[in-house]
Design a protein around this motif. Structure first.
Motif, PDB file in Angstrom:
ATOM      1  N   VAL A  40       0.843  -1.203   0.000  1.00  0.00           N
ATOM      2  CA  VAL A  40       0.000   0.000   0.000  1.00  0.00           C
ATOM      3  C   VAL A  40       0.878   1.253   0.000  1.00  0.00           C
ATOM      4  N   MET A  43       2.315   1.652  -3.478  1.00  0.00           N
ATOM      5  CA  MET A  43       1.301   2.165  -4.399  1.00  0.00           C
ATOM      6  C   MET A  43       1.088   3.665  -4.190  1.00  0.00           C
ATOM      7  N   SER A  55      -4.967   0.702  -5.374  1.00  0.00           N
ATOM      8  CA  SER A  55      -4.244   0.338  -4.164  1.00  0.00           C
ATOM      9  C   SER A  55      -4.974  -0.764  -3.400  1.00  0.00           C
TER      10      SER A  55
END
Length: 157
Positions: A40, A43, A55
């Protein structure tokens, strides 16, 4: 290959010049959780906020593949690896999770999930979110399970 080309299942990411992230994790539930969190963050660094569809899809696929590596591909004393690569030209994020278990290979298609079961939905979700996915044996030991997730292409930071 050049950085604007599509990454396919039988080509290792190391041979491409794509924005990428790679890390090894302890083969444990905590390691799988950390892999998802770092995906995450990666991203977000590539311009996809944590709440974005891209994401969330990547996080879910990473979480499922990492959990499978921990549960089904764990070899005592061996970590699992995560590699992400952003192919802006193709609008894809390539996810690779490598473990040390050569014998246990995932099925070639997502298994059908039993609604009343407590598990068995991971590859079904991966199949639903990924453009394509599969697995390849690693050179010395283990396998790599990969998936490609389509994303909108914001400017890379």
């Amino acid at each position: 290959m050049l950085s604007g080309t599509t990454v396919t299942g039988d080509e290792p990411l190391e041979s491409r010049e794509l924005p990428s992230f790679a890390e090894q994790f302890v083969s444990s539930p905590r390691g799988a959780q950390l892999a998802r969190r770092l995906a995450v963050q990666c991203m977000e660094g590539w311009g996809h906020p944590p709440a974005s569809d891209a994401s969330c899809a990547v996080a879910l696929v990473v979480g499922e593949l990492a959990a499978n590596a921990v549960q089904h591909g764990r070899v005592p004393g061996r970590d699992f690896g995560l590699r992400l690569a952003l192919d802006v030209a193709a609008g894809l994020v390539r996810i690779e999770v490598a473990d040390a278990a050569s014998v246990k290979r995932p099925p070639t298609t997502a298994p059908s999930s039993r609604p009343e079961g407590e598990s068995g939905r991971g590859l079904f979700l991966v199949d639903a979110l990924a453009v394509r996915w599969g697995s390849v044996p690693r050179r010395l030991v283990g396998k790599t399970v990969w998936a490609e997730v389509a994303i909108a292409t914001p400017a890379v930071k």
